[in-house]
Structure formats: C-alpha cells, structure tokens
Design a protein around this motif. Structure first.
Motif, PDB file in Angstrom:
ATOM      1  N   MET A   8       0.842  -1.200   0.000  1.00  0.00           N
ATOM      2  CA  MET A   8       0.000   0.000   0.000  1.00  0.00           C
ATOM      3  C   MET A   8       0.878   1.251   0.000  1.00  0.00           C
ATOM      4  N   THR A   9       0.544   2.214  -0.834  1.00  0.00           N
ATOM      5  CA  THR A   9       1.264   3.476  -0.859  1.00  0.00           C
ATOM      6  C   THR A   9       0.524   4.492   0.002  1.00  0.00           C
ATOM      7  N   LEU A  10       1.192   4.994   1.017  1.00  0.00           N
ATOM      8  CA  LEU A  10       0.562   5.946   1.927  1.00  0.00           C
ATOM      9  C   LEU A  10       0.524   7.340   1.312  1.00  0.00           C
ATOM     10  N   PRO A  11      -0.518   8.101   1.602  1.00  0.00           N
ATOM     11  CA  PRO A  11      -0.562   9.477   1.097  1.00  0.00           C
ATOM     12  C   PRO A  11       0.525  10.318   1.759  1.00  0.00           C
ATOM     13  N   GLN A  12       0.932  11.350   1.069  1.00  0.00           N
ATOM     14  CA  GLN A  12       1.980  12.229   1.577  1.00  0.00           C
ATOM     15  C   GLN A  12       1.403  13.619   1.827  1.00  0.00           C
ATOM     16  N   THR A  13       1.673  14.149   2.989  1.00  0.00           N
ATOM     17  CA  THR A  13       1.176  15.477   3.332  1.00  0.00           C
ATOM     18  C   THR A  13       1.796  16.522   2.415  1.00  0.00           C
ATOM     19  N   PRO A  14       0.979  17.368   1.771  1.00  0.00           N
ATOM     20  CA  PRO A  14       1.539  18.444   0.942  1.00  0.00           C
ATOM     21  C   PRO A  14       2.412  19.371   1.783  1.00  0.00           C
ATOM     22  N   SER A  15       3.378  19.965   1.134  1.00  0.00           N
ATOM     23  CA  SER A  15       4.345  20.788   1.855  1.00  0.00           C
ATOM     24  C   SER A  15       3.761  22.135   2.270  1.00  0.00           C
ATOM     25  N   PHE A  16       4.105  22.544   3.464  1.00  0.00           N
ATOM     26  CA  PHE A  16       3.804  23.890   3.935  1.00  0.00           C
ATOM     27  C   PHE A  16       4.966  24.848   3.646  1.00  0.00           C
ATOM     28  N   ARG A  17       6.021  24.353   3.037  1.00  0.00           N
ATOM     29  CA  ARG A  17       7.188  25.176   2.743  1.00  0.00           C
ATOM     30  C   ARG A  17       6.915  26.101   1.555  1.00  0.00           C
ATOM     31  N   LEU A  18       7.629  27.223   1.551  1.00  0.00           N
ATOM     32  CA  LEU A  18       7.464  28.223   0.493  1.00  0.00           C
ATOM     33  C   LEU A  18       8.793  28.563  -0.168  1.00  0.00           C
ATOM     34  N   ASP A  19       9.725  27.635  -0.123  1.00  0.00           N
ATOM     35  CA  ASP A  19      11.034  27.872  -0.722  1.00  0.00           C
ATOM     36  C   ASP A  19      10.890  28.177  -2.215  1.00  0.00           C
ATOM     37  N   GLY A  20      11.612  29.203  -2.669  1.00  0.00           N
ATOM     38  CA  GLY A  20      11.562  29.582  -4.072  1.00  0.00           C
ATOM     39  C   GLY A  20      10.400  30.479  -4.434  1.00  0.00           C
ATOM     40  N   LYS A  21       9.520  30.796  -3.475  1.00  0.00           N
ATOM     41  CA  LYS A  21       8.367  31.660  -3.739  1.00  0.00           C
ATOM     42  C   LYS A  21       8.701  33.110  -3.387  1.00  0.00           C
ATOM     43  N   ARG A  22       8.122  34.024  -4.169  1.00  0.00           N
ATOM     44  CA  ARG A  22       8.211  35.448  -3.870  1.00  0.00           C
ATOM     45  C   ARG A  22       6.856  35.912  -3.347  1.00  0.00           C
ATOM     46  N   ALA A  23       6.884  36.541  -2.180  1.00  0.00           N
ATOM     47  CA  ALA A  23       5.636  36.967  -1.541  1.00  0.00           C
ATOM     48  C   ALA A  23       5.644  38.475  -1.328  1.00  0.00           C
ATOM     49  N   LEU A  24       4.541  39.113  -1.668  1.00  0.00           N
ATOM     50  CA  LEU A  24       4.345  40.535  -1.402  1.00  0.00           C
ATOM     51  C   LEU A  24       3.382  40.665  -0.227  1.00  0.00           C
ATOM     52  N   VAL A  25       3.812  41.361   0.816  1.00  0.00           N
ATOM     53  CA  VAL A  25       2.959  41.594   1.980  1.00  0.00           C
ATOM     54  C   VAL A  25       2.746  43.095   2.115  1.00  0.00           C
ATOM     55  N   ALA A  26       1.527  43.539   1.855  1.00  0.00           N
ATOM     56  CA  ALA A  26       1.185  44.954   1.996  1.00  0.00           C
ATOM     57  C   ALA A  26       0.679  45.216   3.407  1.00  0.00           C
ATOM     58  N   GLY A  27       1.023  46.369   3.946  1.00  0.00           N
ATOM     59  CA  GLY A  27       0.693  46.651   5.335  1.00  0.00           C
ATOM     60  C   GLY A  27       1.601  45.894   6.277  1.00  0.00           C
ATOM     61  N   ALA A  28       2.860  45.719   5.866  1.00  0.00           N
ATOM     62  CA  ALA A  28       3.786  44.835   6.586  1.00  0.00           C
ATOM     63  C   ALA A  28       4.565  45.511   7.699  1.00  0.00           C
ATOM     64  N   SER A  29       4.306  46.794   7.949  1.00  0.00           N
ATOM     65  CA  SER A  29       5.142  47.507   8.909  1.00  0.00           C
ATOM     66  C   SER A  29       4.762  47.246  10.360  1.00  0.00           C
ATOM     67  N   SER A  30       3.590  46.645  10.604  1.00  0.00           N
ATOM     68  CA  SER A  30       3.182  46.387  11.990  1.00  0.00           C
ATOM     69  C   SER A  30       2.035  45.385  12.017  1.00  0.00           C
ATOM     70  N   GLY A  31       1.677  44.969  13.219  1.00  0.00           N
ATOM     71  CA  GLY A  31       0.479  44.173  13.450  1.00  0.00           C
ATOM     72  C   GLY A  31       0.395  42.883  12.662  1.00  0.00           C
ATOM     73  N   ILE A  32      -0.779  42.613  12.114  1.00  0.00           N
ATOM     74  CA  ILE A  32      -1.027  41.372  11.396  1.00  0.00           C
ATOM     75  C   ILE A  32      -0.144  41.260  10.160  1.00  0.00           C
ATOM     76  N   GLY A  33       0.045  42.360   9.442  1.00  0.00           N
ATOM     77  CA  GLY A  33       0.881  42.319   8.245  1.00  0.00           C
ATOM     78  C   GLY A  33       2.307  41.913   8.555  1.00  0.00           C
ATOM     79  N   LEU A  34       2.878  42.467   9.606  1.00  0.00           N
ATOM     80  CA  LEU A  34       4.235  42.099   9.996  1.00  0.00           C
ATOM     81  C   LEU A  34       4.303  40.628  10.382  1.00  0.00           C
ATOM     82  N   ALA A  35       3.320  40.156  11.144  1.00  0.00           N
ATOM     83  CA  ALA A  35       3.300  38.745  11.545  1.00  0.00           C
ATOM     84  C   ALA A  35       3.228  37.833  10.323  1.00  0.00           C
TER      85      ALA A  35
END
Length: 254
Positions: free
Chosen positions: A1-28
């Motif tokens: 039996m082949t067990l399922p594999q959990t999809p990755s939570f990693r973001l290596d190689g991704k470019r992310a834009l976070v607006a409102g990133a200077s404080s609060g929820i955006g910074l987190a």
C-alpha cells in the motif's frame, strides 16, 4: 500500500508581497512567510520602518526586502507591482478603520475607509494577478478581511461594509482565475491586539463586549494568524479558493 503524503507547507523559491507589513497582522504574516522559506517583499508607506524590519529578518537568516507603497494610490501600486513582480503570494493587510455610530459617519471617513479597504485591496489583488497571468504562473492571493465580513458590530457599519465587499470580490476573482491556477482567499480574524484595535480595548465596555463574544475566552494575538497564512500560501491548501478562513475564536459560530 502506498501511503498518502502530506503536501508541503514550505514556500522555498516563492516570492511573496505583503502589503501593510510595517506592523500588526501584516508584519506577523511577513515573518511567517519568511520563516517558511519565501522571499518576502515588505510593503507599506513607512520606508524607514520597513528598512529596520528587513534588517531584523535578514539578521535571522530570512530573505526579505522593502518596498515603499501606498495601496490607496492605485496607479503607483500597479506600477510597483509590475516592476517588482511577478509575486507567487500576495498578503494584503493594508487596512483602515474609523469607528463611529452609523448616524455619525462622515462622507470623508466613508471614502477613506472604502478607498483603502475596498478599492485599494481590489486593485492590488488585480495587479498581482495580472503579473501571474502574464507570466503563466499559479499563485495564492490572500486578503486580510475580518470577522466583521460575516456579522455586524457596534460602531462598525462602514468597516463591516468594506469587509463584506472584500469577501464578494474574492469569490468572483476566485471563479475567474481558478482555471489559471490562481487561488484567492481571505483570512477573517477576530479582534487582535494591534495598534488598530487600541481604541477599542481602551474602552472597558467595548473590551467586555469583545471578550463576551469570543467563545475561546481570549482576545487574539498576531501569532494566531501566522499558521493560517502559511497554510493558504502553500501547497497544503492547493484545493482551497474563494473562501474565508475564520480565525475568530468562535465569534461567528452562533
């Protein structure tokens, strides 16, 4: 039996834009994405503050850069996204609240809140999506909404209206861009301890109202958002689009 594999939570190689990133929820959110391996572009109006945050992130071995950006300036936002993209991930945490009883709402306050929370959010999401479409890439676009997108609240007629609108365009964009592999979702937090919520927590009767509504019995911290944003940004949520992730302590359960 082949067990399922959990999809990755990693973001290596991704470019992310976070607006409102200077404080609060955006910074987190920016920290969470960087910890997961993404190169994060921190965007906000305060260039000096962003530079210091980038230094802190890079000192801890994370990959980040700063981008001075006012999301309410549509033309400048479109130009900045086009020049610096494409972005695999968008987190839009830029937002504004001016709370008053509905009968006291001024046109100026209405326009300011709607201009950033609806118009700014709409065209920022559009700009990032255009970059992905032109590049033929999939992506994950996340708008920080609110539990007030699902309910009403004291003195929050305008704010609640804008967040209901964000949920509406999120669903429509998800339908339009799904075949292109672009997912569009929201995160809907309850009251989180940030500079934006200080005016509420400084009023004992409002704090009591908040605490009574949150079924888990505590006000949220920015850390409560971090796992959710990594989930929505990553392949772990590959079949999730056009929906809202409620991080509200059970407020909207009733």
């Amino acid at each position: 039996m082949t067990l399922p594999q959990t999809p990755s939570f990693r973001l290596d190689g991704k470019r992310a834009l976070v607006a409102g990133a200077s404080s609060g929820i955006g910074l987190a959110c920016a920290v969470a994405l960087a910890e997961a391996g993404a190169h994060v572009v921190l965007a906000a109006r305060s260039a000096d503050k962003l530079a210091k945050l980038v230094d802190e992130l890079t000192a801890k071995g994370m990959s980040a850069e700063a981008l001075a950006l006012d999301v309410s300036d549509i033309a400048a936002t479109q130009a900045a996204v086009a020049a610096n993209g494409p972005f695999d991930v968008l987190v839009n945490s830029a937002g504004l609240a001016r709370h008053t009883p509905a009968e006291e709402t001024s046109e100026e306050d209405f326009d300011a809140v709607a201009g950033l929370n609806i118009k700014g959010a709409y065209f920022l999401t559009q700009a990032v999506a255009k970059g992905l479409i032109e590049a033929g890439k999939p992506g994950s676009l996340i708008n920080i909404s609110s539990q007030m997108a699902k309910v009403g609240g004291l003195d929050r007629a305008v704010y609640s209206a804008t967040k209901h609108a964000v949920e509406g365009f999120t669903k429509s964009m998800a339908i339009e861009w799904g075949k292109k592999g672009i997912r569009v979702n929201t995160i809907c937090p309850t009251f989180i301890v940030t500079p934006l919520t200080k005016q509420t927590f400084d009023r004992p009767e409002r704090r009591a109202w908040v605490e009574e509504k949150i079924k888990l019995g505590r006000i949220g911290e920015v850390e409560d958002i971090m796992g959710g944003v990594v989930y929505l940004a990553s392949d772990a949520s590959a079949l999730v689009t056009g929906t809202a992730l409620m991080i509200d302590g059970g407020w909207t359960a009733e």
